[in-house]
Design a protein around this motif. Structure first.
Motif, PDB file in Angstrom:
ATOM      1  N   TRP A  49       0.828  -1.214   0.000  1.00 51.52           N
ATOM      2  CA  TRP A  49       0.000   0.000   0.000  1.00 51.52           C
ATOM      3  C   TRP A  49       0.860   1.260   0.000  1.00 51.52           C
ATOM      4  CZ3 TRP A  49      -4.148   1.611  -1.809  1.00 51.52           C
ATOM      5  CH2 TRP A  49      -4.918   2.637  -1.270  1.00 51.52           C
ATOM      6  N   MET A  50       2.099   1.145   0.449  1.00 45.53           N
ATOM      7  CA  MET A  50       3.008   2.282   0.394  1.00 45.53           C
ATOM      8  C   MET A  50       3.290   2.703  -1.041  1.00 45.53           C
ATOM      9  SD  MET A  50       5.680   1.242   3.453  1.00 45.53           S
ATOM     10  CE  MET A  50       6.725   2.681   3.256  1.00 45.53           C
ATOM     11  N   ALA A  51       3.151   1.775  -2.001  1.00 43.07           N
ATOM     12  CA  ALA A  51       3.323   2.138  -3.409  1.00 43.07           C
ATOM     13  C   ALA A  51       2.301   3.196  -3.802  1.00 43.07           C
ATOM     14  CB  ALA A  51       3.193   0.900  -4.300  1.00 43.07           C
ATOM     15  N   ALA A  52       1.085   3.059  -3.288  1.00 42.90           N
ATOM     16  CA  ALA A  52       0.070   4.088  -3.531  1.00 42.90           C
ATOM     17  C   ALA A  52       0.453   5.390  -2.853  1.00 42.90           C
ATOM     18  CB  ALA A  52      -1.297   3.609  -3.021  1.00 42.90           C
ATOM     19  N   GLY A  53       1.054   5.288  -1.675  1.00 48.58           N
ATOM     20  CA  GLY A  53       1.497   6.484  -0.967  1.00 48.58           C
ATOM     21  C   GLY A  53       2.553   7.241  -1.742  1.00 48.58           C
ATOM     22  N   PHE A  54       3.539   6.522  -2.259  1.00 50.14           N
ATOM     23  CA  PHE A  54       4.561   7.184  -3.081  1.00 50.14           C
ATOM     24  C   PHE A  54       3.943   7.823  -4.314  1.00 50.14           C
ATOM     25  CE2 PHE A  54       7.672   4.363  -0.863  1.00 50.14           C
ATOM     26  CZ  PHE A  54       8.571   5.351  -0.485  1.00 50.14           C
ATOM     27  N   ALA A  55       3.012   7.122  -4.944  1.00 51.18           N
ATOM     28  CA  ALA A  55       2.379   7.657  -6.158  1.00 51.18           C
ATOM     29  C   ALA A  55       1.632   8.947  -5.860  1.00 51.18           C
ATOM     30  CB  ALA A  55       1.435   6.613  -6.754  1.00 51.18           C
ATOM     31  N   MET A  56       0.866   8.962  -4.771  1.00 51.88           N
ATOM     32  CA  MET A  56       0.100  10.166  -4.428  1.00 51.88           C
ATOM     33  C   MET A  56       1.018  11.301  -3.973  1.00 51.88           C
ATOM     34  SD  MET A  56      -3.030   9.474  -5.097  1.00 51.88           S
ATOM     35  CE  MET A  56      -2.259   8.636  -6.501  1.00 51.88           C
ATOM     36  N   LEU A  57       2.035  10.977  -3.207  1.00 51.80           N
ATOM     37  CA  LEU A  57       2.967  12.002  -2.754  1.00 51.80           C
ATOM     38  C   LEU A  57       3.642  12.672  -3.949  1.00 51.80           C
ATOM     39  CD1 LEU A  57       4.531  13.344  -0.363  1.00 51.80           C
ATOM     40  CD2 LEU A  57       6.210  11.506  -0.611  1.00 51.80           C
ATOM     41  N   GLU A  58       4.133  11.857  -4.863  1.00 49.27           N
ATOM     42  CA  GLU A  58       4.828  12.412  -6.028  1.00 49.27           C
ATOM     43  C   GLU A  58       3.870  13.156  -6.947  1.00 49.27           C
ATOM     44  OE1 GLU A  58       7.099   9.306  -7.900  1.00 49.27           O
ATOM     45  OE2 GLU A  58       7.819   8.582  -5.954  1.00 49.27           O
ATOM     46  N   ALA A  59       2.671  12.608  -7.139  1.00 49.24           N
ATOM     47  CA  ALA A  59       1.688  13.290  -7.985  1.00 49.24           C
ATOM     48  C   ALA A  59       1.336  14.661  -7.431  1.00 49.24           C
ATOM     49  CB  ALA A  59       0.422  12.435  -8.114  1.00 49.24           C
ATOM     50  N   GLY A  60       1.332  14.780  -6.122  1.00 59.86           N
ATOM     51  CA  GLY A  60       1.010  16.062  -5.508  1.00 59.86           C
ATOM     52  C   GLY A  60       2.152  17.059  -5.535  1.00 59.86           C
ATOM     53  N   LEU A  94       2.554   8.960 -12.171  1.00 57.05           N
ATOM     54  CA  LEU A  94       1.668   7.830 -11.888  1.00 57.05           C
ATOM     55  C   LEU A  94       2.057   6.619 -12.733  1.00 57.05           C
ATOM     56  CD1 LEU A  94      -1.736   9.747 -11.744  1.00 57.05           C
ATOM     57  CD2 LEU A  94      -0.301   9.022  -9.822  1.00 57.05           C
ATOM     58  N   THR A  95       2.394   6.855 -13.990  1.00 56.50           N
ATOM     59  CA  THR A  95       2.826   5.767 -14.866  1.00 56.50           C
ATOM     60  C   THR A  95       4.109   5.125 -14.347  1.00 56.50           C
ATOM     61  OG1 THR A  95       1.836   6.890 -16.780  1.00 56.50           O
ATOM     62  CG2 THR A  95       3.468   5.164 -17.236  1.00 56.50           C
ATOM     63  N   LYS A  96       5.060   5.967 -13.967  1.00 50.70           N
ATOM     64  CA  LYS A  96       6.322   5.459 -13.445  1.00 50.70           C
ATOM     65  C   LYS A  96       6.100   4.599 -12.205  1.00 50.70           C
ATOM     66  CE  LYS A  96       9.528   8.561 -12.883  1.00 50.70           C
ATOM     67  NZ  LYS A  96      10.055   9.909 -12.558  1.00 50.70           N
ATOM     68  N   ASN A  97       5.208   5.020 -11.337  1.00 54.00           N
ATOM     69  CA  ASN A  97       5.035   4.304 -10.079  1.00 54.00           C
ATOM     70  C   ASN A  97       4.405   2.934 -10.247  1.00 54.00           C
ATOM     71  OD1 ASN A  97       5.637   5.729  -7.250  1.00 54.00           O
ATOM     72  ND2 ASN A  97       5.307   7.304  -8.792  1.00 54.00           N
ATOM     73  N   ILE A  98       3.394   2.833 -11.102  1.00 53.16           N
ATOM     74  CA  ILE A  98       2.801   1.501 -11.277  1.00 53.16           C
ATOM     75  C   ILE A  98       3.711   0.615 -12.111  1.00 53.16           C
ATOM     76  CG2 ILE A  98       1.431   2.055 -13.351  1.00 53.16           C
ATOM     77  CD1 ILE A  98      -0.825   0.301 -12.014  1.00 53.16           C
ATOM     78  N   ALA A  99       4.440   1.214 -13.061  1.00 53.57           N
ATOM     79  CA  ALA A  99       5.359   0.425 -13.889  1.00 53.57           C
ATOM     80  C   ALA A  99       6.563  -0.044 -13.083  1.00 53.57           C
ATOM     81  CB  ALA A  99       5.808   1.246 -15.096  1.00 53.57           C
ATOM     82  N   LEU A 100       7.115   0.836 -12.255  1.00 52.84           N
ATOM     83  CA  LEU A 100       8.309   0.449 -11.491  1.00 52.84           C
ATOM     84  C   LEU A 100       7.994  -0.666 -10.511  1.00 52.84           C
ATOM     85  CD1 LEU A 100       8.632   1.542  -8.269  1.00 52.84           C
ATOM     86  CD2 LEU A 100       8.662   3.738  -9.432  1.00 52.84           C
ATOM     87  N   PHE A 101       6.813  -0.618  -9.906  1.00 48.88           N
ATOM     88  CA  PHE A 101       6.453  -1.678  -8.973  1.00 48.88           C
ATOM     89  C   PHE A 101       6.348  -3.019  -9.703  1.00 48.88           C
ATOM     90  CE2 PHE A 101       3.739  -4.509  -6.657  1.00 48.88           C
ATOM     91  CZ  PHE A 101       4.134  -4.348  -5.342  1.00 48.88           C
ATOM     92  N   SER A 102       5.706  -2.992 -10.851  1.00 40.36           N
ATOM     93  CA  SER A 102       5.503  -4.228 -11.608  1.00 40.36           C
ATOM     94  C   SER A 102       6.827  -4.788 -12.119  1.00 40.36           C
ATOM     95  CB  SER A 102       4.551  -3.960 -12.779  1.00 40.36           C
ATOM     96  OG  SER A 102       3.320  -3.434 -12.316  1.00 40.36           O
ATOM     97  N   ILE A 103       7.684  -3.921 -12.641  1.00 40.73           N
ATOM     98  CA  ILE A 103       8.984  -4.368 -13.136  1.00 40.73           C
ATOM     99  C   ILE A 103       9.848  -4.894 -11.991  1.00 40.73           C
ATOM    100  CG2 ILE A 103      11.164  -3.538 -14.131  1.00 40.73           C
ATOM    101  CD1 ILE A 103       9.435  -1.693 -15.916  1.00 40.73           C
ATOM    102  N   ALA A 104       9.845  -4.186 -10.863  1.00 38.95           N
ATOM    103  CA  ALA A 104      10.621  -4.634  -9.701  1.00 38.95           C
ATOM    104  C   ALA A 104      10.146  -6.004  -9.232  1.00 38.95           C
ATOM    105  CB  ALA A 104      10.514  -3.607  -8.575  1.00 38.95           C
TER     106      ALA A 104
END
Length: 441
Positions: free
Chosen positions: A51-62, A73-83
């Motif tokens: 769930w912290m992945a969502a936190g990073f995404a929202m923090l950075e988006a803001g 937002l694209t980077k965050n969901i892609a980086l999690f999946s690739i990792a």
């Protein structure tokens, strides 16, 4: 003691130790119950860290401008999946090499990982007597994804998508697991007594070092520093999202630190986890309050972004040792993290290092602080060993990250062109905007 060795020891216990009464201590805990509770701890802790992945995404988006939100937002969901994929295929085997680093045995293990998921199959479910292997793998995976997320915010608003994702793939497959194996995989840093309970150095400073290296090679955003050398503030697009992201990260941190107890099969383990939760929470509060007061004193008005990062710095600071401090000590440790942020952010600007979200002060500088302060509350830790380990890990990550960044820069370029940066990465790189009905900011 490494994560795996500690698990084997704690999970094998059949008596209730520590804080239990003498009568309770005489009661054996069924092995199945220990296994189930330990497995649940990993799984619950794992999805909280996810769930912290969502936190990073929202923090950075803001904290980025509106014209770059979709990219983040694209980077965050892609980086999690690739990792997740790279850690499964290569990283997990490197982090826990088993009997050695011989190439043939490593290639054999890699082949098994590709054909049959290490630590996930039903056949391996009872490989350990303390918890399911799958739950251990799942929990460890979330930490490498967190490390990758740290890099994303620092290099925002001027990096190309694909070079960044290639860097994430290398970080998850090689850089993170190799250095983590030195501590949590039973390597030489563990043997010399390095203590990092949940990863102030192993996770957070590693992400910070990689981010710092990338920011230096990438250079600052256009307009961030004027010809006189003064810093030009670039406000983010949505402080509500940034605040939401911080609270999500705060929540996820209970899994990050709490589940790093690595066992919940005894009264003592359960009591320790509750202590970790309390210390984690108060460290975040201490960091937030310290940043709130200090920004008021220095700037005559409180700075919300400093307060948000102060809370996160408090969390990073306590992560190296969230069990042994008292509540008062944990609050002070977190408060120092908040102070670090308020001073480190302008220090980076003086050095012309552009960190869009403040990840370097939060994860690197506060991570170093948290790791160094461990011996104050943990008698088993040595300041010298902590310092040496920080230097070793830092040097390794800086060198390897620099090599990868420089190769990417030479082969495909890592920075968008000036026109794209000015107009925003959303339309140029992705062809879509997060807020199409509003003017770009």
């Amino acid at each position: 003691m490494t994560r795996t060795k500690k698990l084997g020891l704690v999970g094998a216990l059949t008596l209730l130790p520590g804080h239990a009464s003498a009568q309770e201590a005489a009661v054996a805990v069924p092995t199945d119950s220990v296994f189930i509770f330990n497995t649940l701890l990993f799984l619950i802790g794992g999805f909280l860290v996810f769930w912290m992945a969502a936190g990073f995404a929202m923090l950075e988006a803001g904290l980025v401008r509106a014209k770059n939100v979709t990219m983040q937002l694209t980077k965050n969901i892609a980086l999690f999946s690739i990792a997740a994929i790279m850690y499964y295929v290569i990283g997990y085997v490197l982090m826990y090499p088993g009997d050695g680093w011989m190439v043939p045995s490593w290639l054999g293990a890699l082949g098994v990982a590709i054909l049959e998921p290490v630590g996930v199959t039903a056949a391996n479910a009872d490989a350990y007597d303390y918890a399911s292997t799958g739950s251990d793998y799942f929990f460890q995976l979330m930490f490498v994804a967190t490390t990758a997320s740290i890099v994303s915010g620092t290099v925002a608003e001027r990096i190309k998508l694909w070079p960044f994702l290639i860097f994430v793939a290398v970080l998850a497959a090689l850089i993170y697991p190799i250095q983590a194996s030195w501590s949590w995989g039973g390597g030489y840093l563990s043997e010399i007594g390095f203590s990092d309970f949940a990863g102030s150095t192993i996770v957070h400073s590693v992400g910070g070092w990689a981010a710092l290296t990338g920011a230096i090679i990438l250079g600052p955003r256009i307009g961030k520093y004027n010809k006189d050398g003064k810093t030009v503030p670039i406000p983010g697009s949505n402080l509500a999202l940034a605040t939401l992201g911080t609270f999500i990260l705060w929540l996820g941190w209970f899994g990050f630190n709490g589940a790093s107890q690595l066992a919940m099969g005894s009264v003592r383990d359960a009591a320790d986890i509750s202590r970790i939760f309390a210390n984690t929470n108060t460290a975040a509060a201490g960091g937030a309050v310290a940043a709130l007061i200090l920004s008021q004193v220095l700037y005559k008005k409180p700075d919300l972004t400093m307060v948000l990062n102060g809370a996160l710095a408090g969390l990073v600071s306590i992560t190296a040792e969230p069990l042994t401090p008292s509540l008062g000590a944990a609050t002070l440790i977190g408060a120092v993290g908040g102070v670090i942020v308020v001073f480190a952010v302008p220090m980076l600007d003086k050095l012309k290092i552009d960190d869009v979200v403040g990840a370097i002060p939060v994860h690197l500088v506060a991570g170093i602080w948290g790791t160094l302060v461990v011996p104050v509350t943990n008698d088993g830790a040595s300041f010298g060993t902590q310092l040496i380990s920080i230097v070793i890990v830092g040097a390794f990550v800086v060198v390897t990250s620099a090599v990868v960044w420089l190769i990417l820069k030479a082969v495909m370029g890592i920075r968008v062109d000036e026109e794209t940066e000015i107009n925003g990465l959303d339309m140029a790189e992705l062809g879509m905007e997060a807020y199409p009905e509003f003017a770009k900011g």
